[in-house]
Design an enzyme around this catalytic site. Structure first.
Site, PDB file in Angstrom:
ATOM      1  N   ALA A 126       0.830  -1.211   0.000  1.00 33.51           N
ATOM      2  CA  ALA A 126       0.000   0.000   0.000  1.00 33.51           C
ATOM      3  C   ALA A 126       0.860   1.255   0.000  1.00 33.51           C
ATOM      4  O   ALA A 126       0.369   2.358   0.242  1.00 33.51           O
ATOM      5  CB  ALA A 126      -0.933  -0.005   1.210  1.00 33.51           C
ATOM      6  N   GLY A 127       2.151   1.086  -0.268  1.00 33.60           N
ATOM      7  CA  GLY A 127       3.056   2.237  -0.255  1.00 33.60           C
ATOM      8  C   GLY A 127       3.360   2.726   1.146  1.00 33.60           C
ATOM      9  O   GLY A 127       3.842   3.842   1.331  1.00 33.60           O
ATOM     10  N   SER A 129       5.232   0.869   3.277  1.00 40.50           N
ATOM     11  CA  SER A 129       6.534   0.306   3.630  1.00 40.50           C
ATOM     12  C   SER A 129       6.476  -0.844   4.637  1.00 40.50           C
ATOM     13  O   SER A 129       7.214  -0.863   5.616  1.00 40.50           O
ATOM     14  CB  SER A 129       7.426   1.431   4.146  1.00 40.50           C
ATOM     15  OG  SER A 129       8.705   1.200   3.704  1.00 40.50           O
ATOM     16  N   SER A 131       7.567  -3.681   3.926  1.00 40.40           N
ATOM     17  CA  SER A 131       8.809  -4.441   3.753  1.00 40.40           C
ATOM     18  C   SER A 131       9.907  -3.894   4.663  1.00 40.40           C
ATOM     19  O   SER A 131      10.621  -4.677   5.306  1.00 40.40           O
ATOM     20  CB  SER A 131       9.255  -4.422   2.288  1.00 40.40           C
ATOM     21  OG  SER A 131       9.528  -3.121   1.840  1.00 40.40           O
ATOM     22  N   ASP A 175      12.818   4.417   3.541  1.00 39.75           N
ATOM     23  CA  ASP A 175      11.871   3.576   4.267  1.00 39.75           C
ATOM     24  C   ASP A 175      12.491   2.937   5.507  1.00 39.75           C
ATOM     25  O   ASP A 175      11.903   2.929   6.590  1.00 39.75           O
ATOM     26  CB  ASP A 175      11.322   2.482   3.350  1.00 39.75           C
ATOM     27  CG  ASP A 175      10.572   3.055   2.163  1.00 39.75           C
ATOM     28  OD1 ASP A 175      10.293   4.272   2.165  1.00 39.75           O
ATOM     29  OD2 ASP A 175      10.268   2.285   1.228  1.00 39.75           O
TER      30      ASP A 175
HETATM   31  P1  ADP Z   1       5.400  -2.088   0.775  1.00 45.60           P
HETATM   32  O1  ADP Z   1       6.739  -2.099   1.415  1.00 45.60           O
HETATM   33  O2  ADP Z   1       5.079  -0.769   0.164  1.00 45.60           O
HETATM   34  O3  ADP Z   1       4.299  -2.559   1.660  1.00 45.60           O
HETATM   35  P2  ADP Z   1       6.672  -4.030  -0.883  1.00 45.60           P
HETATM   36  O4  ADP Z   1       6.296  -4.682  -2.155  1.00 45.60           O
HETATM   37  O5  ADP Z   1       7.948  -3.312  -0.794  1.00 45.60           O
HETATM   38  O6  ADP Z   1       5.452  -3.105  -0.452  1.00 45.60           O
HETATM   39  O7  ADP Z   1       6.733  -5.153   0.256  1.00 45.60           O
HETATM   40  C1  ADP Z   1       5.637  -6.021   0.454  1.00 45.60           C
HETATM   41  C2  ADP Z   1       6.182  -7.433   0.672  1.00 45.60           C
HETATM   42  O8  ADP Z   1       6.806  -7.518   1.963  1.00 45.60           O
HETATM   43  C3  ADP Z   1       5.084  -8.464   0.723  1.00 45.60           C
HETATM   44  O9  ADP Z   1       4.762  -8.909  -0.571  1.00 45.60           O
HETATM   45  C4  ADP Z   1       5.740  -9.556   1.544  1.00 45.60           C
HETATM   46  O10 ADP Z   1       6.627 -10.333   0.763  1.00 45.60           O
HETATM   47  C5  ADP Z   1       6.565  -8.775   2.540  1.00 45.60           C
HETATM   48  N1  ADP Z   1       5.815  -8.566   3.785  1.00 45.60           N
HETATM   49  C6  ADP Z   1       5.422  -7.403   4.327  1.00 45.60           C
HETATM   50  N2  ADP Z   1       4.751  -7.606   5.491  1.00 45.60           N
HETATM   51  C7  ADP Z   1       4.735  -8.936   5.697  1.00 45.60           C
HETATM   52  C8  ADP Z   1       4.191  -9.794   6.712  1.00 45.60           C
HETATM   53  N3  ADP Z   1       3.530  -9.290   7.738  1.00 45.60           N
HETATM   54  N4  ADP Z   1       4.371 -11.124   6.575  1.00 45.60           N
HETATM   55  C9  ADP Z   1       5.034 -11.637   5.520  1.00 45.60           C
HETATM   56  N5  ADP Z   1       5.553 -10.881   4.554  1.00 45.60           N
HETATM   57  C10 ADP Z   1       5.411  -9.550   4.610  1.00 45.60           C
HETATM   58 MG    MG Z   2       8.587  -1.761   0.428  1.00 46.78          MG
END
Ligand code: ADP
Ligand code: MG
Length: 386
Positions: A126-127, A129, A131, A175
């Site tokens: 959702a932007g 962060s 990750s 981030d």
């Molecule tokens: P953003 O950082 O903007 O949310 P990203 O594409 O950079 O989007 O990161 C999302 C990825 O991080 C997910 O697809 C997953 O692989 C990992 N991730 C994030 N939160 C979790 C979680 N709670 N459990 C497992 N994986 C997660």
């Molecule tokens: Mg990310």
């Protein structure tokens, strides 16, 4: 609230691994107030941490085994060996925490395995962060359990390296630094060249203001190649102008710089980065003078620049900004990488609900899925909870 989540992850950890964790750590998601697509141009950013966090219950191991589990995804425990971790091995979600262990070990730190259970309230993709929250919470837990004595900015650097090299996502440093270094009640003014930081008081509630986050719940897939093209365009611009990075082009030099560039796309990218860095400075100046309401138009100008010059917005993000401003917001802009994800809206407390309703109605009218709207309360960075 956080006690309940600590109890939940502790119980789930015990269920998975048979005994309790050594501790529970948290790291937040973020929104960026201003300074978008500047962090790979040595520029300025200004994120604030959200109350949404990734929690990690972790126990140290000394036998080289790394076991990773997330309560938020299907698929059970991922078991790896710390000394066999290699970049580029795929691995789905587990690559984020595994990459952090790899980055720590690659930098010479002793990390001999762990059992990890993750549970996050940061919406993914959702932007906001999610990750970086996942990486930084892993880094902080390892830092404490293995006595590494690393500073928050170092944990951020290593987490970024995990994402760049191990996961293979060429993100900037914003981030991870936000997740590691933000403090409650503040936005973080970060110089991404030397990582100099300043905590800028940002207590909107005290001023009768609100910052809304509108998650459009769309992610347009053209995202990744488009990001690479813009990064390359920025580097090309810097090379053509004979500077180390676009951060080195001052606003006063912009016209001259633009005249020296051939490629119209590169020209637009350069204009965005140079004006965006200037907007960060402008926002800092206004906040320092207590003129918080006056940052609204600067946010909206930032959106126009991302939409027209950097070309990373999309119909849904534009609609948030237009409908929010048309219904009485002080200003609004997309936040994060773009092509979907979230926007932020600065609004008088008394008008917040009406603006949220107008945005939601505009989405319904345009045939978009209903957005998720919540208030961004500037919250704490990564920390140990138990
Ligand atoms: P953003 O950082 O903007 O949310 P990203 O594409 O950079 O989007 O990161 C999302 C990825 O991080 C997910 O697809 C997953 O692989 C990992 N991730 C994030 N939160 C979790 C979680 N709670 N459990 C497992 N994986 C997660
Ligand atoms: Mg990310």
């Amino acid at each position: 609230m956080s006690e309940r989540r600590v109890a939940e992850v502790t119980a789930a950890f015990r269920e998975l691994y048979g005994s309790g964790p050594d501790g529970v750590w948290a790291a937040p998601g973020r929104v960026n107030l201003i300074g978008e697509h500047t962090d790979y141009n040595d520029g300025f950013v200004m994120p604030l941490a959200l109350p949404h966090t990734a929690l990690a219950a972790v126990a140290r191991r000394d036998d080289g085994i790394l076991r990773l589990h997330s309560g938020d995804v299907e698929g059970g425990v991922v078991e790896l060996r710390a000394e066999r971790l290699e970049p580029g091995g795929g691995g789905g979600w587990a690559a984020y925490p595994a990459g952090v262990v790899w980055a720590l070990r690659d930098a010479g730190h002793t990390v001999t395995g762990a059992d990890v259970h993750i549970r996050s309230t940061v919406p993914t993709g959702a932007g906001l962060s999610s990750s970086a929250a996942l990486e930084v919470v892993t880094a902080l837990a390892c830092n404490d359990l293995f006595g590494l004595d690393l500073r928050p900015w170092q944990l951020a650097r290593l987490s970024q390296r995990a994402e760049n090299v191990f996961v293979g996502v060429p993100c900037g440093i914003m981030d991870q630094t936000a997740a590691a270094c933000c403090t409650a009640g503040h936005a973080l003014h970060l110089d991404t060249r030397d990582l100099a930081q300043r905590q800028v008081p940002f207590d909107l509630a005290a001023e009768g203001l609100r910052l809304l986050v509108v998650d459009t719940r769309v992610k347009h897939e053209l995202g990744e190649g488009a990001y690479a093209r813009r990064r390359a365009g920025c580097e090309e611009g810097a090379r053509a102008l004979g500077v180390q990075a676009l951060r080195d082009v001052a606003l006063e030099q912009l016209d001259e710089a633009l005249a020296a560039l051939e490629d119209p796309a590169v020209r637009r990218y350069v204009r965005h980065v140079v004006t965006e860095n200037a907007r960060v400075e402008q926002v800092i100046g206004l906040l320092d003078r207590g003129e918080t309401r006056a940052i609204g138009p600067v946010l909206t100008a930032g959106h126009a620049s991302l939409r027209d010059d950097f070309e990373v917005s999309c119909a849904e993000l534009d609609l948030v900004v237009e409908s929010a401003n048309a219904s009485g917001a002080l200003g609004a802009r997309m936040t994060g990488g773009g092509f979907g994800g979230s926007a932020i809206v600065l609004v008088e407390e008394a008008r917040a609900e009406g603006v949220a309703k107008s945005v939601t109605e505009a989405f319904a009218e345009a045939g978009h899925r209903a957005p998720r709207v919540f208030t961004a309360v500037p919250s704490a960075g990564a920390r140990r909870l138990a």
